[in-house]
Design a protein around this motif. Structure first.
Motif, PDB file in Angstrom:
ATOM      1  N   TYR A 326       0.854  -1.183   0.000  1.00 55.47           N
ATOM      2  CA  TYR A 326       0.000   0.000   0.000  1.00 55.47           C
ATOM      3  C   TYR A 326       0.889   1.232   0.000  1.00 55.47           C
ATOM      4  O   TYR A 326       1.772   1.378   0.862  1.00 55.47           O
ATOM      5  CB  TYR A 326      -0.914   0.005   1.237  1.00 55.47           C
ATOM      6  CG  TYR A 326      -1.714   1.270   1.388  1.00 55.47           C
ATOM      7  CD1 TYR A 326      -2.843   1.493   0.610  1.00 55.47           C
ATOM      8  CD2 TYR A 326      -1.336   2.256   2.307  1.00 55.47           C
ATOM      9  CE1 TYR A 326      -3.584   2.666   0.743  1.00 55.47           C
ATOM     10  CE2 TYR A 326      -2.070   3.423   2.454  1.00 55.47           C
ATOM     11  CZ  TYR A 326      -3.198   3.621   1.661  1.00 55.47           C
ATOM     12  OH  TYR A 326      -3.923   4.785   1.799  1.00 55.47           O
ATOM     13  N   HIS A 327       0.691   2.114  -0.961  1.00 54.70           N
ATOM     14  CA  HIS A 327       1.489   3.337  -1.050  1.00 54.70           C
ATOM     15  C   HIS A 327       0.597   4.524  -0.700  1.00 54.70           C
ATOM     16  O   HIS A 327      -0.377   4.803  -1.388  1.00 54.70           O
ATOM     17  CB  HIS A 327       2.052   3.511  -2.462  1.00 54.70           C
ATOM     18  CG  HIS A 327       2.963   4.697  -2.600  1.00 54.70           C
ATOM     19  ND1 HIS A 327       4.255   4.687  -2.124  1.00 54.70           N
ATOM     20  CD2 HIS A 327       2.763   5.934  -3.127  1.00 54.70           C
ATOM     21  CE1 HIS A 327       4.816   5.862  -2.372  1.00 54.70           C
ATOM     22  NE2 HIS A 327       3.936   6.636  -2.981  1.00 54.70           N
ATOM     23  N   SER A 328       0.955   5.208   0.389  1.00 56.32           N
ATOM     24  CA  SER A 328       0.123   6.324   0.851  1.00 56.32           C
ATOM     25  C   SER A 328       0.757   7.661   0.470  1.00 56.32           C
ATOM     26  O   SER A 328       1.925   7.734   0.108  1.00 56.32           O
ATOM     27  CB  SER A 328      -0.042   6.252   2.371  1.00 56.32           C
ATOM     28  OG  SER A 328       1.216   6.333   3.001  1.00 56.32           O
ATOM     29  N   GLU A 333      -1.721   9.384   6.568  1.00 57.11           N
ATOM     30  CA  GLU A 333      -2.628   8.530   5.805  1.00 57.11           C
ATOM     31  C   GLU A 333      -2.198   7.069   5.903  1.00 57.11           C
ATOM     32  O   GLU A 333      -3.041   6.165   5.991  1.00 57.11           O
ATOM     33  CB  GLU A 333      -2.632   8.971   4.336  1.00 57.11           C
ATOM     34  CG  GLU A 333      -3.611   8.175   3.477  1.00 57.11           C
ATOM     35  CD  GLU A 333      -3.581   8.608   2.020  1.00 57.11           C
ATOM     36  OE1 GLU A 333      -3.125   7.804   1.176  1.00 57.11           O
ATOM     37  OE2 GLU A 333      -4.000   9.746   1.750  1.00 57.11           O
ATOM     38  N   GLU A 334      -0.894   6.842   5.902  1.00 56.14           N
ATOM     39  CA  GLU A 334      -0.378   5.477   6.038  1.00 56.14           C
ATOM     40  C   GLU A 334      -0.835   4.853   7.349  1.00 56.14           C
ATOM     41  O   GLU A 334      -1.325   3.711   7.381  1.00 56.14           O
ATOM     42  CB  GLU A 334       1.149   5.516   5.978  1.00 56.14           C
ATOM     43  CG  GLU A 334       1.805   4.152   6.151  1.00 56.14           C
ATOM     44  CD  GLU A 334       3.315   4.267   6.203  1.00 56.14           C
ATOM     45  OE1 GLU A 334       3.976   3.541   5.434  1.00 56.14           O
ATOM     46  OE2 GLU A 334       3.836   5.066   7.007  1.00 56.14           O
ATOM     47  N   MET A 335      -0.703   5.588   8.461  1.00 57.36           N
ATOM     48  CA  MET A 335      -1.082   5.033   9.753  1.00 57.36           C
ATOM     49  C   MET A 335      -2.590   4.897   9.886  1.00 57.36           C
ATOM     50  O   MET A 335      -3.072   3.964  10.536  1.00 57.36           O
ATOM     51  CB  MET A 335      -0.525   5.905  10.881  1.00 57.36           C
ATOM     52  CG  MET A 335       0.927   5.620  11.224  1.00 57.36           C
ATOM     53  SD  MET A 335       1.316   3.864  11.426  1.00 57.36           S
ATOM     54  CE  MET A 335       0.092   3.376  12.636  1.00 57.36           C
ATOM     55  N   GLU A 340      -6.933   1.053  10.554  1.00 57.88           N
ATOM     56  CA  GLU A 340      -8.201   0.499  10.091  1.00 57.88           C
ATOM     57  C   GLU A 340      -8.067  -0.980   9.712  1.00 57.88           C
ATOM     58  O   GLU A 340      -8.978  -1.777   9.950  1.00 57.88           O
ATOM     59  CB  GLU A 340      -8.727   1.306   8.895  1.00 57.88           C
ATOM     60  CG  GLU A 340      -9.192   2.715   9.255  1.00 57.88           C
ATOM     61  CD  GLU A 340     -10.238   2.705  10.364  1.00 57.88           C
ATOM     62  OE1 GLU A 340     -11.165   1.859  10.302  1.00 57.88           O
ATOM     63  OE2 GLU A 340     -10.137   3.536  11.283  1.00 57.88           O
ATOM     64  N   LEU A 341      -6.924  -1.348   9.130  1.00 52.44           N
ATOM     65  CA  LEU A 341      -6.669  -2.758   8.817  1.00 52.44           C
ATOM     66  C   LEU A 341      -6.656  -3.602  10.089  1.00 52.44           C
ATOM     67  O   LEU A 341      -7.254  -4.685  10.146  1.00 52.44           O
ATOM     68  CB  LEU A 341      -5.329  -2.908   8.089  1.00 52.44           C
ATOM     69  CG  LEU A 341      -5.298  -2.774   6.567  1.00 52.44           C
ATOM     70  CD1 LEU A 341      -3.871  -2.910   6.054  1.00 52.44           C
ATOM     71  CD2 LEU A 341      -6.182  -3.837   5.921  1.00 52.44           C
ATOM     72  N   ARG A 367       6.230   8.023  16.576  1.00 53.21           N
ATOM     73  CA  ARG A 367       5.364   9.102  17.065  1.00 53.21           C
ATOM     74  C   ARG A 367       3.990   9.075  16.413  1.00 53.21           C
ATOM     75  O   ARG A 367       2.966   9.135  17.087  1.00 53.21           O
ATOM     76  CB  ARG A 367       6.021  10.461  16.826  1.00 53.21           C
ATOM     77  CG  ARG A 367       5.189  11.634  17.333  1.00 53.21           C
ATOM     78  CD  ARG A 367       5.896  12.949  17.108  1.00 53.21           C
ATOM     79  NE  ARG A 367       6.044  13.260  15.696  1.00 53.21           N
ATOM     80  CZ  ARG A 367       5.117  13.893  14.956  1.00 53.21           C
ATOM     81  NH1 ARG A 367       3.968  14.248  15.514  1.00 53.21           N
ATOM     82  NH2 ARG A 367       5.322  14.166  13.686  1.00 53.21           N
ATOM     83  N   ILE A 368       3.969   8.987  15.078  1.00 53.04           N
ATOM     84  CA  ILE A 368       2.681   9.025  14.369  1.00 53.04           C
ATOM     85  C   ILE A 368       1.869   7.778  14.672  1.00 53.04           C
ATOM     86  O   ILE A 368       0.648   7.838  14.872  1.00 53.04           O
ATOM     87  CB  ILE A 368       2.911   9.183  12.855  1.00 53.04           C
ATOM     88  CG1 ILE A 368       3.627  10.502  12.581  1.00 53.04           C
ATOM     89  CG2 ILE A 368       1.590   9.132  12.093  1.00 53.04           C
ATOM     90  CD1 ILE A 368       4.030  10.709  11.143  1.00 53.04           C
ATOM     91  N   ALA A 369       2.560   6.619  14.719  1.00 52.85           N
ATOM     92  CA  ALA A 369       1.860   5.374  15.043  1.00 52.85           C
ATOM     93  C   ALA A 369       1.219   5.469  16.422  1.00 52.85           C
ATOM     94  O   ALA A 369       0.042   5.108  16.612  1.00 52.85           O
ATOM     95  CB  ALA A 369       2.830   4.191  14.979  1.00 52.85           C
TER      96      ALA A 369
END
Length: 467
Positions: A326-328, A333-335, A340-341, A367-369
């Motif tokens: 998956y390329h975000s 957006e990636e996290m 959601e997965l 941090r973002i995760a």
């Protein structure tokens, strides 16, 4: 004799490597192919079937953790009463060699080994001496230049010379002046960094026949793990040590080379047979860890590598889920997609949150995760690290902000020496007396006292938070 049960657990290629005891042997071990099992079994085979004393076997691993795990597994096979101290890292071996022969280099027997934190502390003092700005980029750049300079071991003669002398050949820039000052301080305090350990050990072996002969005759067999991460200096050390018996086993995988930025040279593994004749090469390509789908994806990617020895990993494990790419557009957006997965799979397959793992390539990326997991009320644990908001530099900058907002004394005490200001107890006590006097006067702002520390500290924290 080595237990037949142990040999029965090895596949054909692993057994071939165990029995290939003499001469130069190169094992190309793919990911999850059981190379540690091979090394442990070969070590036990040499001890129990060949009667080799463990004190005559040098087994080099890449980290202290790997060395500790290997020692534990080997002792379970050969018994706890054996000397396994030569299962160690390059630096561990060199430290031992130098401590046995400090007089060869005019070293104090209690010489100290400095890590990157101590290196940066020394550089801090030198930067202040030259009235230079302190920042992370400068530290890392200077440490890189220092390592590059020490990749040539010629400097050892000068740093070990008891007489005052210049260590760098030509000083043509301020960076050269900083490096010269750094090494002069090392010389004055008998302190060695990790580059020095190997360079000094090589110097002792090359210039002292008695030391070289002792170690060459002692080490009947040498095994080196993770050889793709070895540098030319480390290769030179191993070649000197193995020169007498020439019983050298190297284990590695060119496709797992990730340390070129700190001097490793994958060509040492790929071209090993050209400089070590004859060399027997054995491929371990059966993977025990992954599903066929993962290996298909991995093989497709790594076959594009230019410097490698061709091998195709295979497995007899049952099929698993397909690999999804998956390329975000951005990190957030990636996290969002990952979270959601996790929630969707957990609900559909009746999994627990503890069944999921999120991997990231550098600590600051957590941090973002963490932010997204907290927002979605998903419990998590950081393995092998510290939560982003518990990192020292984060707590430090929060202390600065609390000081600004609340005139907080506890926060002030935390950051008074961050960065270092040589602010001791007596100065702090004097400042507290001034604070108490100021508080007696209504309308006075304590920021008048704290302001100089805030400016210097926030500049420093800005650099650290970007790491």
């Amino acid at each position: 004799m080595i237990d037949d049960v142990i040999l029965e657990k090895l596949n054909d290629k692993q057994r071939e490597a165990v029995f290939a005891t003499e001469g130069y042997v190169r094992v190309i071990a793919g990911a999850g192919s059981g190379k540690t099992k091979l090394l442990v079994s070969r070590y036990a085979y040499l001890v129990q079937d060949y009667g080799i004393d463990p004190a005559n076997i040098l087994c080099i691993t890449f980290t202290n953790k790997a060395a500790g795990e290997m020692k534990k597994r080997i002792r379970s096979l050969i018994g706890d009463g054996n000397d396994t101290s030569l299962i160690c890292t390059y630096h561990g071996f060199c430290n031992r060699l130098l401590r046995e022969n400090p007089e060869k280099l005019f070293l104090n027997k209690q010489f100290q080994i400095i890590d990157s934190y101590q290196q940066k502390a020394i550089l801090t003092d030198i930067y202040q001496k030259f009235e230079l700005q302190l920042d992370y980029a400068s530290f890392e750049s200077m440490l890189h230049k220092l390592g590059k300079f020490k990749s040539n071991t010629d400097y050892v003669d000068r740093i070990c010379n008891p007489e005052p002398c210049q260590i760098i050949d030509k000083i043509t820039s301020q960076d050269d002046e900083i490096l010269e000052e750094f090494m002069q301080r090392q010389k004055a305090t008998y302190s060695l960094d990790f580059h020095d350990l190997i360079a000094f050990a090589i110097h002792v072996l090359v210039h002292n026949d008695d030391v070289r002969k002792k170690w060459q005759e002692r080490l009947n067999y040498i095994m080196v793990d993770e050889f793709q991460d070895s540098s030319s200096v480390e290769m030179r050390l191993i070649e000197i040590l193995s020169e007498h018996y020439q019983n050298l086993l190297i284990v590695g995988d060119p496709d797992q080379n990730i340390y070129e930025w700190r001097g490793s040279d994958v060509k040492l593994l790929v071209d090993f047979e050209k400089s070590h004749v004859p060399t027997q090469t054995i491929f371990l390509n059966q993977n025990y860890r992954s599903t066929p789908e993962i290996l298909k994806c991995a093989n497709t990617l790594i076959e594009k590598n230019e410097i490698r020895l061709k091998k195709d990993l295979f497995t007899r494990n049952p099929n698993g889920a397909e690999v999804v790419h998956y390329h975000s557009k951005n990190d957030f957006e990636e996290m969002d997609h990952i979270v959601e997965l996790i929630k969707g799979i957990k609900q559909a397959e009746s999994y627990k949150y503890s069944d999921f793992a999120i991997l990231y390539r550098s600590g600051f990326l957590s941090r973002i995760a963490e932010k997204k997991l907290v927002e979605k009320n998903i419990p998590y644990e950081i393995l092998g690290g510290v939560r982003f908001y518990q990192r020292m530099e984060i707590l430090d900058i929060l202390a600065y902000l609390k000081l600004i907002a609340f005139d907080d004394d506890i926060s002030f005490k935390r950051i008074i020496n961050t960065p270092r200001r040589r602010f001791g107890r007596s100065k702090l006590s004097h400042l507290e007396s001034i604070r108490d006097a100021v508080r007696m006067r209504k309308g006075q702002d304590l920021m008048l006292i704290y302001y100089p520390f805030l400016v210097a500290g926030l500049i420093q924290m800005t650099f650290m938070i970007q790491m």
